[in-house]
Design a protein around this motif. Sequence first.
Motif, PDB file in Angstrom:
ATOM      1  N   TYR A 276      17.468 -48.492   3.714  1.00 39.80           N
ATOM      2  CA  TYR A 276      18.464 -48.322   4.763  1.00 39.80           C
ATOM      3  C   TYR A 276      18.832 -46.861   4.840  1.00 39.80           C
ATOM      4  O   TYR A 276      18.861 -46.178   3.831  1.00 39.80           O
ATOM      5  CB  TYR A 276      19.726 -49.123   4.459  1.00 39.80           C
ATOM      6  N   GLN A 280      25.039 -47.094  -0.788  1.00 42.93           N
ATOM      7  CA  GLN A 280      25.926 -46.485  -1.779  1.00 42.93           C
ATOM      8  C   GLN A 280      25.149 -45.750  -2.857  1.00 42.93           C
ATOM      9  O   GLN A 280      25.723 -45.069  -3.677  1.00 42.93           O
ATOM     10  CB  GLN A 280      26.797 -47.546  -2.413  1.00 42.93           C
ATOM     11  N   ARG A 304      22.860 -59.346  12.062  1.00 46.05           N
ATOM     12  CA  ARG A 304      22.029 -59.976  13.086  1.00 46.05           C
ATOM     13  C   ARG A 304      22.453 -61.402  13.371  1.00 46.05           C
ATOM     14  O   ARG A 304      22.040 -61.983  14.350  1.00 46.05           O
ATOM     15  CB  ARG A 304      20.576 -59.949  12.658  1.00 46.05           C
ATOM     16  N   ARG A 305      23.250 -61.955  12.536  1.00 45.14           N
ATOM     17  CA  ARG A 305      23.629 -63.345  12.766  1.00 45.14           C
ATOM     18  C   ARG A 305      24.838 -63.475  13.659  1.00 45.14           C
ATOM     19  O   ARG A 305      24.916 -64.341  14.500  1.00 45.14           O
ATOM     20  CB  ARG A 305      23.961 -63.996  11.418  1.00 45.14           C
ATOM     21  N   PHE A 346      10.075 -57.302  15.623  1.00 50.76           N
ATOM     22  CA  PHE A 346      10.963 -57.380  14.462  1.00 50.76           C
ATOM     23  C   PHE A 346      10.166 -57.808  13.233  1.00 50.76           C
ATOM     24  O   PHE A 346       9.634 -58.887  13.153  1.00 50.76           O
ATOM     25  CB  PHE A 346      12.077 -58.385  14.736  1.00 50.76           C
ATOM     26  N   GLY A 348      11.422 -57.037  10.021  1.00 52.95           N
ATOM     27  CA  GLY A 348      12.277 -56.919   8.858  1.00 52.95           C
ATOM     28  C   GLY A 348      12.379 -55.518   8.302  1.00 52.95           C
ATOM     29  O   GLY A 348      12.765 -55.322   7.163  1.00 52.95           O
ATOM     30  N   ASN A 350      13.981 -52.334   7.356  1.00 58.99           N
ATOM     31  CA  ASN A 350      15.393 -52.004   7.154  1.00 58.99           C
ATOM     32  C   ASN A 350      15.800 -50.677   7.750  1.00 58.99           C
ATOM     33  O   ASN A 350      16.944 -50.481   8.113  1.00 58.99           O
ATOM     34  CB  ASN A 350      15.704 -51.950   5.655  1.00 58.99           C
ATOM     35  N   GLU A 359      18.641 -64.672  17.372  1.00 61.55           N
ATOM     36  CA  GLU A 359      18.664 -65.956  18.065  1.00 61.55           C
ATOM     37  C   GLU A 359      18.649 -65.790  19.560  1.00 61.55           C
ATOM     38  O   GLU A 359      19.239 -64.874  20.092  1.00 61.55           O
ATOM     39  CB  GLU A 359      19.936 -66.713  17.680  1.00 61.55           C
ATOM     40  N   TYR A 381      24.545 -51.770   4.724  1.00 62.28           N
ATOM     41  CA  TYR A 381      25.527 -52.817   4.450  1.00 62.28           C
ATOM     42  C   TYR A 381      26.816 -52.184   3.919  1.00 62.28           C
ATOM     43  O   TYR A 381      26.899 -51.781   2.783  1.00 62.28           O
ATOM     44  CB  TYR A 381      24.912 -53.762   3.428  1.00 62.28           C
TER      45      TYR A 381
ATOM     46  N   GLN B 206      23.610 -67.612   3.886  1.00 68.09           N
ATOM     47  CA  GLN B 206      22.651 -67.033   4.829  1.00 68.09           C
ATOM     48  C   GLN B 206      21.463 -66.434   4.078  1.00 68.09           C
ATOM     49  O   GLN B 206      21.150 -65.256   4.212  1.00 68.09           O
ATOM     50  CB  GLN B 206      23.300 -65.925   5.672  1.00 68.09           C
ATOM     51  N   VAL B 210      18.193 -60.655   5.748  1.00 63.77           N
ATOM     52  CA  VAL B 210      17.571 -59.604   4.946  1.00 63.77           C
ATOM     53  C   VAL B 210      18.513 -59.124   3.852  1.00 63.77           C
ATOM     54  O   VAL B 210      18.125 -58.791   2.758  1.00 63.77           O
ATOM     55  CB  VAL B 210      17.179 -58.431   5.867  1.00 63.77           C
ATOM     56  N   ASP B 211      19.778 -59.104   4.173  1.00 66.50           N
ATOM     57  CA  ASP B 211      20.764 -58.633   3.207  1.00 66.50           C
ATOM     58  C   ASP B 211      21.828 -59.696   3.061  1.00 66.50           C
ATOM     59  O   ASP B 211      22.908 -59.577   3.599  1.00 66.50           O
ATOM     60  CB  ASP B 211      21.401 -57.352   3.741  1.00 66.50           C
TER      61      ASP B 211
END
Lengths: 520, 675
Positions: A276, A280, A304-305, A346, A348, A350, A359, A381, B206, B210-211
């Motif tokens: 990513y 951190q 993404r959800r 797509f 995956g 990162n 969806e 994240y 979930q 991916v994360d």
Amino acid sequence: MKNMKTKILILFLSCAFAGCDGFLEEQSQTEVRPSTIFDMEKLLEGEAYWTESDAVFTDETEIFTDDNMCNVVRDKNTQIQNLKEHDKYKYIWSNTMFNDNGDGSSDIELWQTPYKYIKGANVILDYIDDMIVDGKEGEVRREHLRGEAFVLRGLYHFYLVNFFGLPYNYGDPTQNLGVPLKTNSGVTTDEYPKRSSVAECYKQIEQDLLEGTRLMSANRDEASTKIKRIDYLVGNALLSRMYLYMENWDKTIDYADSVLIAQPDLLMFSENPNEYIYSQYGNCEILWAMPSTFAADIPLVSSRRTQYPYTASNDLINTFNKDLAVGEIDLRVMTQDEDNPNYPGFDGRNVTFLQTGGETLYGDNYTKLGVVEYYVIYKGYKWTGMRTAELYLNRAEAYIQKYIREGNTSDAQAALDDLNRLRRHRLDPNGFTEKMLSDYSDGWALLEFCWRERRRELCGEGNHRWFDLRRQGMPQITHIYLDNTGFQSEYVLQKEDSRYVLPIPQNVLDRNPDLKQNKY
Amino acid sequence: MSTNLSGSVGKTKGFVGTDPFGYASKMNRAIPAYNEDGSRFFYKSADNGYLFNVENELEHSGTENTVSTLNANVNLRWRITDDISFNTSVSYSASETNGSSWYSERTNYIAQKRGYDYGAFEAGSKEFENSKLPNGGEYNSSHNSATSWNWRNSLDWIKVLNGVHSFSVMLGQEMSSTQNNGYKLQSYGYIPDKGKIFVNLPAYTQHNAVDPPVNDMYRTTPTLTESESNTLSYYLTLSYMYDNRYAFNASVRGDGNNRFGQDKKERFLPVWACGFRWNLGYEPWLQGQNILSDMSVRVSYGYQGNVAENVSPDLIATIVEDKENYDYKLALKDLPAPDLKWEKTSNLNVGIDWSFFSNKISGSFEWYWKKTTDLVTELKVPYEHGVDSRPVNGGKMTNTGWDANVGFTPVRTKNFVLSMGLTFSRVNNKLKSTIEPNKTWKEATTGNLNKDGYPVTSFWAFKFTGLNPEHGGPEFDTEGIETEEGLKDATVYMAYAGKMEPDFTTGLTLSIRYKTFSLSSGLYLSLGNQQFMAPPMDSFSSIPSEYENMSTEWLDRWRKPGDEKYTNVPSLPDKRTNALKWQAPSTEQMYPYAMYAYSDIRVVDAWYIRCGSISCSYTMPEKFLPNGLQNMSFSFSLSNPFQIRSKDFKGRDPEVALGGQPLQRAISLGVSLSF
């Protein structure tokens, strides 16, 4: 017998009174009196560096920009539906957007949170000299902490003046109202802070950043290399950003140079697909890792959800295609382009910023018109930060501005070198072609290209797009709002609209009668 | 020497979460509790959209608390000489509370955490896989233990000279310590009816993402609390009495404790008082007559300082968890307040006790005056300072009042006693503050806005002028709101509505005893205060949901143009017309229905006459007792039998109209036998 009795009595009483001191010694489970430099460091981490839950102010302005569009008509998930209605007032630039969002709440974080952390920085600055110092190491640490506090205070004031004041390069900054400057931790209850002018704010910010960076540069120590803490490189990067906003091109270049000499690396996207851009743990590009919120209710930046009802606009997505030569693939975005079978779709990866949601959006959950798939920006994240890419962009822009004013092609070439270097790291090496000066008709076309590159690289983070729009002439933007029946209403932010300056929340004005609201 | 040991154990079981009484008063009566076949009727809760039935909720959740206590004390008195004696007493008490509360997976509360209704999805379905809490509910346990001990010593010296002068000196010291230890833990996955086991939770939800985010219910940590508070005090009392008629006394006392962050110079601030008493009953010129049987006059004056508890002159930090770095960090408890002075209170009491006609009529009257200067108040400060409020020395407050009581025992014979008592009290509170608080309309309606010249707890209300003839929305007279003064001070355009604390209270008690039968009762009257009735609806901007119950006053509401001549109850709120936010000149937005809830027609006079209880008892005379029974008595009592309130309530239950529960009436009957 009587003597004995009296002796016992006296002994008794003296016991009763002697146990005083130990008995009355201060006791607390969690409270401490800070007395060492180490305590100050922990206090700096707790009170001057913001936490994830307070991080909303670092990217809340995305909803005002042209990178955002409304693409949910009605959502069965009440949380998303409420968010859509709650944030509508921000999306349409209502000048009471913070006061009452239809549900009686008021959002004062953009004002309150930076001032809360300014207080933290001021407390460190006011009390650090009272602490016990542990030899030479302790002194170095102390000066570094002082530098960190100065830079943080400068950064928070910088955010505030760019939220609530006119841009530095518009009108007369010595007359335009900025924000109140708070440079000490004490509170006097009979005086109310007044808004300083934009010029005075920038002067204080410049002073804080210069002093803080100087202290950190002269006092480097172990703890300062932690990626979540700032060091002199971050200070220089912030100075470069500030001078860019003040249109001092030479200093922008100087400070960008001072960072890029020490840390010139950029992440090569094609070789690091699983990393990513922000985390951190840092990577070769990150100067500072800052906490960011990961809630579903952050514009653009969502998982993404969960679909935040205001997502990446078509305008932003189309910008990624604009400067691509034939055969080039921009790894920062995933787009489905049937004409180009080389698009990976797509998979995956990162490292990609702009990703499609997983969806399809028909059926019970959503009723949407127009856009079938949505895009979200995902850079890490719960982490955001500062990285070298921004400095390349700052320097390139400054060189181009100088080229426009002075005409030295070496400046233009230097800018193109920076932009090409950035693009080389972001585009697929197969098909990558460098941009040449001959590709642009004049300095303005080159500047537009630089601005587009900046928009692509820095989308969805750090309030960059909103602040850039403000200093790039405050262009006209249109937002289309879809109400619960799909009816489209159009809202326009005019060129140089007064609403490019955010309104001060009513709750804040209520507490301070000497604070004047911005004019609309 | 005397000792005492006692202990107790008690257990309580109750409900958690949904309050049955609140639910019963707010719920729409049209919603059934059962289906036609007798099974429970579930409906979608308006709060979270999951199925809800109140009986189901109460059956599958609960709390339980067990409290055990132990107390012991020892007193010792030692006469050293004729005049000097020494007392010491030690007491110790320990108590332990174990509590737990739980929600099973069948409750609506857990359905919200799980993400779907109980039984809606099976194992293997997408919803089950993505749920944070697929099986089981929640269990909260807490454990608290508190021990405290107290040790008091005092030395008394009493001397009487010439039978007329009596001196006494008392010197004392007291130490006490209280330790508290607590433990609290919240756990998930609890299944109470299957062996009270805890099932596992998924660590990530979930999992296809991916994360995948970590399930925050997977690991729960306990909260431990531990505190020790110690106090040390000293006191000295001197008194002198001449001939049982004139008495003088003076006393001083100081306390110190181990509170963290206090200013050490302010420990042991003395509290001192002095007083004088004149027993006229013993005066020679009062002897030998029956009219004025006894009278005494007393005056006392005291002075004390009060240090604000939560404030420190130094920088104090607290240790907090740093989640992101797996470490701890320090947070500021509060900014230091080195310039804060302590509150000083002085008080003066004057009293008279008297009795007439051989104690047939007796009474006392007491007048008090109390002045506090340098009151510490929390003042809200601008957000630019980074803190919400600061403690400041905010001014002076003067309280004066009087208390009187009279008792009559008109008849007192061996078989019949009739006595009545009457108490009155009146309080007068004036506040003079040097701090100007923000006078927004919200402050003005709470009774917390202190305006010069108005009594403490004054409040203001909007001036209601009638209903709008087009849509029935409430309308108000807000003249003055656009002026410079009106922007800063809401009382300019609001009407003064009264004060929230009563002026005057009085109580009457009556008791009659005839041989072994006794009857007693009491009445209480309170006058001089006003209150807002509870707002007539929950939401100020939209029609209530179909699940809500509403007050019958809405039956009289405005329904069509023309009704505004007959009624003051507005129409139901409609976001588009009558409930539209009203843009006030100060860019503060006001909702018309919120203003209606705080307008002058919603203010009621809160006086009342209440009968507290009526009780009687009868002890069977010995001659009627059968063999073996030593004592038999009956008792009957009725609590809250009646209450009279102002007509402003228009027949509604006043307690409910003010937002509370109706007064409970209870009848109890008792028999006591001893063998």
